[in-house]
Design a protein around this motif. Sequence first.
Motif, short mmCIF file in Angstrom:
data_model
loop_
_atom_site.label_atom_id
_atom_site.label_comp_id
_atom_site.label_asym_id
_atom_site.label_seq_id
_atom_site.Cartn_x
_atom_site.Cartn_y
_atom_site.Cartn_z
N ALA A 49 0.82 -1.22 0.00
CA ALA A 49 0.00 0.00 0.00
C ALA A 49 0.85 1.27 0.00
CB ALA A 49 -0.92 0.01 1.22
N ARG A 50 0.22 2.34 -0.48
CA ARG A 50 0.87 3.65 -0.43
C ARG A 50 1.10 4.05 1.02
NH1 ARG A 50 -3.51 5.12 -3.95
NH2 ARG A 50 -4.39 6.06 -2.11
N LYS A 51 2.15 4.81 1.23
CA LYS A 51 2.46 5.32 2.56
C LYS A 51 1.26 6.11 3.07
CE LYS A 51 6.54 7.09 4.78
NZ LYS A 51 7.37 5.95 4.90
N GLY A 52 0.93 5.93 4.32
CA GLY A 52 -0.20 6.63 4.91
C GLY A 52 -1.52 5.88 4.84
N LEU A 75 -4.24 -8.90 -3.43
CA LEU A 75 -3.88 -7.56 -2.96
C LEU A 75 -3.15 -6.76 -4.04
CD1 LEU A 75 -2.99 -8.54 0.67
CD2 LEU A 75 -4.73 -6.85 0.01
N ARG A 76 -2.32 -7.43 -4.82
CA ARG A 76 -1.66 -6.74 -5.94
C ARG A 76 -2.71 -6.22 -6.92
NH1 ARG A 76 3.63 -7.04 -6.10
NH2 ARG A 76 4.70 -8.57 -4.84
N LYS A 77 -3.73 -7.02 -7.18
CA LYS A 77 -4.82 -6.58 -8.07
C LYS A 77 -5.57 -5.41 -7.44
CE LYS A 77 -5.60 -10.92 -10.47
NZ LYS A 77 -6.51 -12.06 -10.66
N LEU A 78 -5.85 -5.49 -6.15
CA LEU A 78 -6.56 -4.43 -5.45
C LEU A 78 -5.79 -3.11 -5.53
CD1 LEU A 78 -8.93 -3.59 -3.53
CD2 LEU A 78 -7.38 -4.17 -1.66
N PHE A 79 -4.49 -3.17 -5.32
CA PHE A 79 -3.66 -1.98 -5.34
C PHE A 79 -3.11 -1.67 -6.73
CE2 PHE A 79 -2.96 -3.21 -0.76
CZ PHE A 79 -3.65 -2.15 -0.22
N ALA A 80 -3.57 -2.44 -7.74
CA ALA A 80 -3.14 -2.25 -9.13
C ALA A 80 -1.62 -2.29 -9.28
CB ALA A 80 -3.71 -0.96 -9.70
N ILE A 81 -1.03 -3.34 -8.69
CA ILE A 81 0.42 -3.54 -8.76
C ILE A 81 0.67 -4.82 -9.55
CG2 ILE A 81 2.51 -4.00 -7.44
CD1 ILE A 81 1.15 -2.45 -5.11
#
Length: 133
Positions: free
Chosen positions: A17-20, A122-128
């Motif tokens: 995930a992105r920071k924050g 999770l990679r799909k969720l975060f588009a990674i």
Amino acid sequence: MNAIRSPMAEAIARGLARKGTYIASAGVRHGERDPFVDAVLSEVGLDLGNREPQSLDELEDDFFDLIVTLAPEAHHRALDMNRGNAVDIVYWPTPDPSVAAGTREQILASYRDVRDMLALRLRKLFAIEPPTD
């Protein structure tokens, strides 16, 4: 019981995930930390640190943009707890690796399968994009 699937997902999500981004996991009931989770997370450079399993009642925050549930009982509880809230609740059916039998390596293989399934989702969720081997 917040001992296997959701702590794995939490550790993986924190790494992606992105920071924050606030990420937390909890179970319907309180459980005990599972050493197989530590073993399979360490294989991919992740760890739970001092984290111990917690119940939904122990969460520090109760406002989320997205709730991902991994077991039917948790999904029903999340729906009940969030009636009237503007939150997306999704269910990712995820096998419970603690029911695996056999040798230590066979049991670890079940935990790895769940870890890898969660990482992919999770990679799909975060588009990674997944890493290439």
